[in-house]
Design a protein around this motif. Sequence first.
Motif, PDB file in Angstrom:
ATOM      1  N   MET A   1     -10.705  -1.027 -23.269  1.00  0.00           N
ATOM      2  CA  MET A   1     -10.095  -1.954 -24.210  1.00  0.00           C
ATOM      3  C   MET A   1      -8.836  -2.556 -23.592  1.00  0.00           C
ATOM      4  N   ASN A   2      -8.614  -3.842 -23.856  1.00  0.00           N
ATOM      5  CA  ASN A   2      -7.464  -4.531 -23.301  1.00  0.00           C
ATOM      6  C   ASN A   2      -7.138  -5.748 -24.170  1.00  0.00           C
ATOM      7  N   ALA A   3      -6.144  -6.508 -23.734  1.00  0.00           N
ATOM      8  CA  ALA A   3      -5.718  -7.667 -24.532  1.00  0.00           C
ATOM      9  C   ALA A   3      -6.806  -8.728 -24.632  1.00  0.00           C
ATOM     10  N   GLY A   4      -7.757  -8.696 -23.719  1.00  0.00           N
ATOM     11  CA  GLY A   4      -8.818  -9.694 -23.740  1.00  0.00           C
ATOM     12  C   GLY A   4      -9.933  -9.423 -24.726  1.00  0.00           C
ATOM     13  N   ASN A   5     -10.088  -8.159 -25.146  1.00  0.00           N
ATOM     14  CA  ASN A   5     -11.181  -7.844 -26.076  1.00  0.00           C
ATOM     15  C   ASN A   5     -10.711  -7.168 -27.369  1.00  0.00           C
TER      16      ASN A   5
ATOM     17  N   ILE B   1      -6.904   0.174 -31.774  1.00  0.00           N
ATOM     18  CA  ILE B   1      -7.340   0.013 -30.394  1.00  0.00           C
ATOM     19  C   ILE B   1      -6.667   1.092 -29.557  1.00  0.00           C
ATOM     20  N   ALA B   2      -7.466   1.894 -28.870  1.00  0.00           N
ATOM     21  CA  ALA B   2      -6.933   2.926 -27.982  1.00  0.00           C
ATOM     22  C   ALA B   2      -7.095   2.476 -26.544  1.00  0.00           C
ATOM     23  N   VAL B   3      -6.037   2.628 -25.767  1.00  0.00           N
ATOM     24  CA  VAL B   3      -6.073   2.179 -24.382  1.00  0.00           C
ATOM     25  C   VAL B   3      -5.552   3.255 -23.446  1.00  0.00           C
ATOM     26  N   VAL B   4      -6.021   3.193 -22.215  1.00  0.00           N
ATOM     27  CA  VAL B   4      -5.523   4.067 -21.148  1.00  0.00           C
ATOM     28  C   VAL B   4      -4.954   3.159 -20.059  1.00  0.00           C
TER      29      VAL B   4
ATOM     30  N   LEU C   1      -0.598  -6.412 -26.168  1.00  0.00           N
ATOM     31  CA  LEU C   1      -1.711  -5.847 -26.944  1.00  0.00           C
ATOM     32  C   LEU C   1      -1.379  -5.804 -28.429  1.00  0.00           C
ATOM     33  N   LYS C   2      -0.173  -5.375 -28.747  1.00  0.00           N
ATOM     34  CA  LYS C   2       0.223  -5.262 -30.158  1.00  0.00           C
ATOM     35  C   LYS C   2       0.202  -6.626 -30.837  1.00  0.00           C
TER      36      LYS C   2
END
Length: 213
Positions: A170-174, A186-189, A205-206
């Motif tokens: 997951m990222n800012a694009g999806n 949305i959880a990201v690493v 992202l936020k």
Amino acid sequence: MKASRPFPYHLYLVISEADCRGRDPLWVAEEAILGGVDIIQLREKHVATDVFLDKAAQLKQVTDRHRVPLIINDSLTVAMAVGAFGIHVGQQDTPPSEVRRVWPDCQLLGYSIEQQEQLQSRETAAADCLGVSPIFSTATKTDTVTEWGIAGIRQLRGLTDKPLIAIGRMNAGNAREAIRAGADCIAVVSAICAADSPRKAANELKNVINNAL
């Protein structure tokens, strides 16, 4: 069908020392919080319990300072010892029903869903929120069953009112598409841990998430 009660966490950081590109995970975590991360999970699958405990205790000082909940991945021992806010477990970990029995004070119990059929289980019923894992296959987690995709989020949203946490590349694009499909969080690493500026990445992202909610 949305979550039965509002889920207050929309940007969820999953962090480990290995994901931080040689930088201090405590610095990465604090920068991410300042950028907008709402909740942090510490995932250290390949260290001894005493090392995990030490890392968790140090991270909790950071999260407590900023009033951000700390979630521990898998280890009930570590979660209880440091007084974490909660725990996240997968299909091969301590079952949620056992977590409830052993740790009744757990404030947030997350559970990873890998197949649609698992929605009907006793363990899913015992969880507070569900990790939809992975949305897109990722190198940070290779032991998964289903690559859900955005369509999978939409399908699960129609079948459960539990909060859904989208994780897996997951990222800012999806992120916007995932939220619009029914994810609550949305959880990201890598999108934050590996970013040149964790604070800037978290903030971007936020903003995407807030605009999609």
